[in-house]
Write an enzyme that holds these catalytic residues in place. Structure first.
Site, PDB file in Angstrom:
ATOM      1  N   CYS A 172       0.823  -1.199   0.000  1.00 41.45           N
ATOM      2  CA  CYS A 172       0.000   0.000   0.000  1.00 41.45           C
ATOM      3  C   CYS A 172       0.865   1.260   0.000  1.00 41.45           C
ATOM      4  CB  CYS A 172      -0.961   0.004   1.180  1.00 41.45           C
ATOM      5  SG  CYS A 172      -0.213  -0.423   2.752  1.00 41.45           S
ATOM      6  N   HIS A 605      -1.229   0.547   7.628  1.00 39.04           N
ATOM      7  CA  HIS A 605      -1.749   0.705   6.272  1.00 39.04           C
ATOM      8  C   HIS A 605      -1.522   2.138   5.812  1.00 39.04           C
ATOM      9  CE1 HIS A 605      -4.148   0.250   2.755  1.00 39.04           C
ATOM     10  NE2 HIS A 605      -5.102   1.067   3.170  1.00 39.04           N
TER      11      HIS A 605
END
Length: 1055
Positions: A172, A605
């Protein structure tokens, strides 16, 4: 209220005449557990000294929301007859018509306190994640959404909407960085136009040079697809394969955004330098990457008595977060180090050092240092402090060209801050007055003295009976000194069946004998104790003098305090406007991208917020998802301070450079992308066409594959509604033959008992005036009854909407034509063939239905209203079933029903607040189920038994993670965020445990990325089994039983 609270409250009420205010405060604190004296004082004051009411105020769990009135046309003969039920008296009401302002003040203060406590809890939440993710974790795959087939058509790009980027496993960070760079038009142009002469490619010998050229070529292909692909997202696998060798371990952990960005910029700089070397060997100033991203700053100062000066180059400028409130404060802290104070002999010489930007790049990137190493724990920790940053920042105040004026302003600011510090000290002497350890505001102390002086002793002559002690009373009890012991005795003996034994324990408990012997005897105590402190003797002259002096002094001090506050405010305003001169607002930089990290130091994340210049809006790039966002959402996710998400890379662009400013045309981006595609080299244009052709092939292959499978009927509102029919309903196989009236007819059958009763009440009208009059009377009476039912305030144990479809319509302001046709269809139901009168009324009603044409009622709208009611009943059944299963500790089954109830209910609530059920109730028990299942899965996982470990992983994969993803990808509440954080922390706490088996650690490494990264995959969640309620009365009785069980904590029977 518990028996303990009742006993304490009753005792407080009975003795309120003889107990002083401080005792009541102490009692209230003991009962409620609240230690804040301001809250206790406000609650007791609002309750007018009533301890029971004060306890109710402080222990109330929630504040009642303002009621929502249903809008409907009231029948002519029932005007003014619709009345609502009174609100419960034990609920604090904050509606505008609330007459008790004191209750509102108490409620609001309690709410503010809860919010502050929640913020502090979030800020102090321990961060225990301390290990890397497993390197053998399998790649994510595309799955089904809510049981739907993975149609390739659903993954097509919509027009020229920006595309997402596939997360192939802990990547990510790559998506966040590349998307931010791609959305820079100048950078995109540089990458797509990159080329090297053939001879340069042939003569390239260095391994790093070959790697950089290969990476640039892959990045070109990736950018070309992001421009012209028909897919909703692109696959960056080829580019990432080249990056893997640059790090210590290929898949060991998610890489730091700043580290990856540095590596990318270095590689790109080296690749562009090869093209520069063709014409200007080793001339870095001509490198487009250097021109775009790199600047210079001058450092000058004094070190050990010697002056120094040096110029340095920077790419991403690092800034510390700790100790600063906003970006300008961070920059000030970075530009000035040490104590910069002039020497008496020479005002130009300073201690410490200053930095000044001598050249700013077009793209200015700030790294926010959000991580620090904890020496005591031996591991890195994330800094969650709040840091604000503007959309436009003016860099004039940090430029070397403005050095003289900025130094003067910094000196002025230092002097002003010193003045503020002096004023704050003076103010503190007023607000914390006294010489002992406890200090109080001086105006309050003067007011307390004035209140004491003004208090008069009561002129009450004690009776002989009052002055004597009863045999059961000790001397301490006569004076009220033994009150806490009395209370404890009552509580201890409350559950004792033998009243005589209880009385003897109360009169002379053994534990009190020693204490009682030490208490003052009656002979040494005053005959009377005043209810509150008061002067024994004070003359009118003394009282007048004291009152005059105290009031004058208090007024003078309050004026002094206000003057100090006003002066501090003015100085702060001067500091805030210090750099507001137009001269210092000539170099504006606009925020282009914010890179966000959510999680802990070693796991989390990443996503990016990027400003779309043509659309004039913020977009959220979260792996494959690209959605429109807002500045408010960006602030909430990026500032930090409230949750584990915060920005730690900010990208600003020079707002005066034309090639960064988009055209103002309405279709600017569409035209710009198309122009860029046309300018691409032929090989890149062919690459885009081939990928789009492959997409069409994939779609065709998928359709052929699906045609060979057994067809599955997809759920729809109409077909789902057939699962909620009465037992006398049609066979489901005939569902395809249903017309627009299928749902309305079904709702008529559900309410047939109520309609039959309405017909039965028209016997006189039928006999005297015939069938037409009977139908008119039944229609009007039933409408009136349902209208009044719709106007009732819903009680916790009763929802009138479950009783009849028209109650739902009336509460949601359905069109009059829809309401009237629905009611007429109730009387036209063929199931009403009970007797001659019912058959006659049914026939007349059916005839009138045929007279209603398409111009009279919008049948599409009519159908949608009935579909909404059918979905409402479905949500209610799913909710009730989920709550029943939860009460019986069947958490896995309960969660599926509750999740589906929440999702369907959200669809209804988008149309109006009364279209669905209480969203907070579903969310509460969905959250409880998740927490219960998480505890269960965690316990199974650490049991080391192979079967239990497998079961725990299955619970996590099949229920917890899918539900967690659904919650996070929708509008998420703070309670849900807290619950998810608790669940994540539970699993992160197992990282690095020495006593955990290595195989378990490997499995944990596979699970954690999916727990922490909720956007990289789409998940499966099977729909729960259908349930059929027999009648509205069955549904209402279930609703009442379940709601009662929730409040009474008694499990209900699942039928």
């Amino acid at each position: 209220m518990t028996a303990e609270l009742q006993a304490a409250a009753a005792a407080g009420g009975a003795e309120s005449q003889g107990t002083n205010f401080q005792m009541l405060l102490n009692r209230l604190g003991e009962i409620t557990g609240i230690q804040d004296p301001s809250f206790l004082h406000a609650a007791l004051k609002a309750a007018n000294g009533d301890l029971t009411e004060a306890v109710n105020f402080l222990t109330e769990e929630r504040v009642k929301e303002p009621g929502q009135e249903a809008v409907a046309a009231e029948p002519s003969d029932c005007e003014g007859s619709a009345v609502g039920k009174e609100r419960p008296t034990n609920v604090i009401d904050l509606t505008p018509d609330n007459k008790d302002d004191l209750q509102a003040v108490i409620a609001l203060s309690l709410l503010e306190s809860l919010e502050v406590q929640a913020v502090e809890r979030d800020a102090n939440r321990p961060h225990k994640a301390n290990a890397a993710e497993n390197k053998n974790r399998s790649k994510r795959k595309r799955c089904e959404v809510w049981g739907e087939n993975p149609k390739q058509n659903d993954w097509r790009r919509v027009n020229d909407w920006p595309v997402g980027m596939k997360n192939i496993g802990n990547t990510c960070w790559f998506s966040a960085v590349i998307q931010s760079l791609f959305q820079l038009p100048e950078f995109r142009r540089l990458v797509l136009s990159y080329s090297l002469p053939q001879r340069m490619l042939e003569n390239c010998r260095s391994r790093s040079e070959k790697r950089n050229i290969a990476f640039m070529q892959e990045l070109q292909c990736l950018f070309a697809l992001m421009l012209g692909t028909h897919r909703k997202f692109v696959d960056p696998t080829a580019s990432l394969e080249l990056l893997k060798g640059a790090f210590k371990s290929a898949d060991e952990q998610q890489q730091d955004v700043s580290e990856v960005t540095h590596k990318l910029l270095d590689w790109l700089e080296d690749a562009f330098q090869l093209s520069v070397n063709v014409n200007s060997p080793q001339d870095k100033s001509e490198n487009p990457m250097v021109q775009l991203f790199y600047g210079t700053f001058l450092t000058e100062g004094v070190h050990e008595g010697k002056t120094f000066s040096k110029i340095e180059t920077f790419g991403q400028y690092p800034l510390q977060v700790n100790g600063y409130r906003n970006l300008n404060e961070c920059l000030e802290g970075a530009m000035v180090e040490g104590e910069i104070e002039p020497l008496p002999s020479d005002l130009s010489v300073k201690y410490g050092q200053e930095r000044w930007f001598t050249k700013l790049p077009p793209v200015l990137t700030f790294e926010l240092s959000r991580f620090e190493f904890n020496q005591s724990l031996g591991q890195p920790e994330k800094i969650h402090n709040k840091l604000e940053f503007p959309q436009i920042i003016y860099m004039d105040r940090y430029l070397y060209s403005n050095k003289e004026i900025i130094q003067r302003k910094r000196e002025e600011t230092r002097k002003l801050r010193k003045q503020i510090a002096i004023l704050q000290q003076k103010l503190e002497r007023y607000m914390k007055y006294g010489s002992g350890p406890s200090r109080f505001p001086l105006p309050d102390m003067l007011q307390y003295v004035l209140e004491f002086a003004s208090t008069k002793l009561p002129l009450v002559v004690p009776s002989a009976q009052d002055s004597q002690m009863t045999p059961a009373q000790s001397p301490a009890e006569c004076c009220g000194l033994n009150e806490p012991l009395q209370q404890n005795s009552v509580l201890e003996t409350e559950n004792t069946e033998n009243t005589e034994g209880a009385a003897s324990t109360l009169i002379n408990p053994p534990a009190q004998q020693e204490l009682m012997s030490k208490l003052p005897q009656a002979s040494c105590l005053p005959a009377e104790m005043p209810e509150c402190p008061a002067p024994r003797v004070v003359t009118e002259e003394e009282m007048s003098l004291v009152r005059t002096c105290l009031q004058r002094w208090r007024s003078e001090i309050e004026q002094d305090i206000q003057d100090l506050k006003d002066c501090i405010t003015r100085i702060n305003q001067s500091i805030g406007q210090m750099y507001g001169d137009p001269v210092l607002r000539q170099v504006p930089y606009r925020l282009h991208a914010v890179l966000v990290h959510e999680g802990q130091a070693n796991a989390g994340h990443y996503w990016a917020y990027i400003y779309d210049q043509p659309r004039k809006s913020w977009l959220k790039f979260n792996d494959i998802s690209v959605t429109e966002s807002s500045w408010e959402e960006l602030e909430r996710d990026s500032y930090g301070g409230l949750r584990n998400a915060s920005a730690y890379c900010l990208m600003y662009i020079n707002d005066k450079l034309s090639y960064f400013v988009a055209d103002d045309d309405g279709d600017a981006e569409t035209g710009q992308f198309q122009k860029e595609i046309e300018l691409l080299p032929p090989e890149l244009q062919n690459y885009i066409q081939e990928d789009n052709w492959r997409l069409e092939q994939e779609v065709e292959e998928w359709e052929q594959e699906q045609s060979c499978k057994i067809p599955q009927i997809e759920p729809s509102t109409t077909s789902e509604s057939q699962d909620f029919t009465s037992e006398s309903g049609q066979d489901p196989s005939s569902g395809c033959e249903h017309s627009i009236r299928s749902l309305s007819s079904e709702h008529a059958r559900i309410a047939k008992d109520q309609t039959a009763q309405a017909i039965a009440n028209t016997a006189d009208a039928y006999e005297k005036n015939g069938v037409e009059a009977a139908l008119y009377e039944a229609f009007h009476e039933e409408y009136s009854r349902l209208y009044l039912l719709a106007k009732e305030t819903p009680a916790p144990h009763n929802d009138p909407r479950l009783q009849h479809v028209l109650v739902y319509f009336l509460q949601n302001s359905a069109p009059k034509q829809v309401v009237e046709r629905t009611l007429l269809e109730q009387f036209a139901d063929r199931n009403l063939s009970y007797d001659e009168r019912s058959i006659s009324i049914m026939q007349v009603a059916r005839a009138k239905l045929k007279e209603i044409g398409p111009d009279d009622v919008n049948m599409e709208e009519y159908k949608k209203w009935h579909e909404d009611y059918s979905l409402f009943r479905k949500v209610s059944v799913y909710l009730l079933t989920g709550l029943e299963l939860y009460q019986n500790r069947k958490y896995q089954e309960a969660l599926t029903y509750l999740v589906y109830a929440y999702q369907s209910n959200t669809t209804l609530l988008m149309k109006g607040p009364n279209r669905g059920v209480d969203e907070s109730l579903i969310a509460l028990y969905r959250r409880k189920c998740l927490l219960k299942l998480n505890e269960m899965a965690a316990a199974l996982f650490v049991s080391n038994a192979e079967a239990d470990v497998l079961e725990g992983i299955n619970i996590l994969n099949e229920l917890i993670i899918p539900c967690m993803h659904l919650i996070i990808n929708n509008d998420i509440s703070k309670d849900d965020l807290d619950a998810i954080e608790v669940m994540r922390n539970r699993w992160c706490s197992y990282l690095g445990q020495e006593d955990m088996d290595a195989n378990l650690q490997m499995k944990l490494g596979e699970l954690l990325p999916r727990l922490l990264d909720c956007s990289a995959e789409v998940v499966i969640l099977k729909e729960p089994p259908k349930i059929r309620p027999n009648s509205p009365y069955d549904l209402c009785s279930r609703f009442a039983a379940v709601m009662e069980s929730i409040h009474g904590a008694a499990p209900v029977t699942v039928k």
